[in-house]
Design a protein around this motif. Structure first.
Motif, PDB file in Angstrom:
ATOM      1  N   UNK A  52     -71.365   0.381  10.211  1.00 22.54           N
ATOM      2  CA  UNK A  52     -70.854   0.450  11.582  1.00 22.54           C
ATOM      3  C   UNK A  52     -71.973   0.598  12.599  1.00 22.54           C
ATOM      4  N   UNK A  53     -72.898   1.502  12.353  1.00 21.62           N
ATOM      5  CA  UNK A  53     -74.007   1.738  13.284  1.00 21.62           C
ATOM      6  C   UNK A  53     -75.258   1.089  12.727  1.00 21.62           C
ATOM      7  N   UNK A 111     -68.451  -2.985   7.536  1.00 26.86           N
ATOM      8  CA  UNK A 111     -67.699  -1.754   7.819  1.00 26.86           C
ATOM      9  C   UNK A 111     -67.191  -1.791   9.262  1.00 26.86           C
ATOM     10  N   UNK A 112     -65.888  -2.011   9.414  1.00 21.28           N
ATOM     11  CA  UNK A 112     -65.221  -2.098  10.708  1.00 21.28           C
ATOM     12  C   UNK A 112     -65.979  -3.011  11.681  1.00 21.28           C
ATOM     13  N   UNK A 113     -66.167  -4.265  11.336  1.00 20.06           N
ATOM     14  CA  UNK A 113     -66.966  -5.161  12.181  1.00 20.06           C
ATOM     15  C   UNK A 113     -66.358  -5.440  13.546  1.00 20.06           C
ATOM     16  N   UNK A 146     -70.950  -4.529  21.725  1.00 14.94           N
ATOM     17  CA  UNK A 146     -70.310  -5.681  21.100  1.00 14.94           C
ATOM     18  C   UNK A 146     -71.294  -6.795  20.812  1.00 14.94           C
ATOM     19  N   UNK A 147     -72.228  -7.028  21.746  1.00 15.43           N
ATOM     20  CA  UNK A 147     -73.234  -8.069  21.535  1.00 15.43           C
ATOM     21  C   UNK A 147     -74.162  -7.709  20.386  1.00 15.43           C
ATOM     22  N   UNK A 148     -74.545  -6.430  20.298  1.00 10.51           N
ATOM     23  CA  UNK A 148     -75.397  -6.005  19.176  1.00 10.51           C
ATOM     24  C   UNK A 148     -74.684  -6.249  17.851  1.00 10.51           C
ATOM     25  N   UNK A 149     -73.413  -5.932  17.825  1.00  7.60           N
ATOM     26  CA  UNK A 149     -72.650  -6.111  16.581  1.00  7.60           C
ATOM     27  C   UNK A 149     -72.592  -7.588  16.199  1.00  7.60           C
TER      28      UNK A 149
END
Length: 224
Positions: free
Chosen positions: A72-73, A143-145, A122-125
């Motif tokens: 997640x992080x 993990x929870x993308x 959101x952009x980092x993800x």
């Protein structure tokens, strides 16, 4: 890929998994649902070998070197540009060819020169999921993308994940979102230390007696 009779107790003494059994499908996106605190992330950590697997319980999973894991992080070099970030991830995967600006997806090309630290969450993800998806691995864990993303960005993320599966890659992810679940996805509902349901979205809806996945989830959560 199968987990058989797996039990695990936290340091606090709470039994997180109790004789847990789970079968994951090779040719479908496997989506693990369940309330917060039920151990979805911990289960991914065991699959990824972040936590040491019990070989008597975990069967037919790839080795660590053949798994790509997007938690997640994700901390990365905040001063690096989006383009450099992707190049670094490609280099880590052993890629030795030329990686060009035009190789970026259309959504990221306008951000190519932007520093990673200046991107929204959101952009980092999206950057990290795109990067992880480029790695040559056998199994991909997310993990929870979709967490914290607006509907458009969440849809883009799930398109990337489904594309991986369409390329013949094995995928397991966790989620609390239902809007981008595909009809061919494989759902697993984790609660009270066990997988309470495994099957298609159609079977999940039928069992709950509804046509709405959110309603089906709430009913499943109340039943266990």
């Amino acid at each position: 890929m199968e987990i058989e009779n797996f039990s695990y107790k936290l340091k606090t003494g709470r039994l997180l998994f109790q004789n847990l059994n789970a079968n994951f499908q090779d040719h479908q996106v496997n989506i693990i649902f369940g309330p917060n605190g039920t151990g979805k992330t911990t289960l991914l950590d065991f699959i990824a070998t972040v936590n040491q697997r019990d070989p008597t319980s975990f069967h037919q999973f790839p080795s660590f070197s053949r798994i790509a894991y997007q938690p997640q992080s994700v901390s990365f070099i905040y001063e690096a540009t989006v383009f450099d970030t992707l190049k670094m991830v490609m280099g880590m995967s052993g890629f030795r060819g030329k990686f060009k600006l035009t190789d970026l997806p259309a959504e990221l090309q306008p951000l190519a020169a932007t520093k990673y630290g200046e991107l929204s969450g959101g952009q980092r993800r999206l950057v990290m999921i795109d990067a992880v998806s480029r790695l040559d691995r056998d199994l991909y864990l997310f993990d929870e993308p979709e967490s914290g993303l607006d509907p458009k960005m969440a849809n883009l993320v799930m398109e990337r994940i489904h594309e991986l599966n369409q390329r013949g890659k094995k995928v397991i992810m966790t989620s609390h979102q239902f809007q981008n679940v595909g009809r061919n996805d494989y759902l697993l509902f984790l609660k009270a230390g066990k997988m309470q349901f495994s099957g298609s979205p159609t079977e999940f809806l039928k069992q709950a007696g509804t046509q709405n996945l959110v309603e089906a989830y709430i009913k499943q959560d109340q039943d266990f």
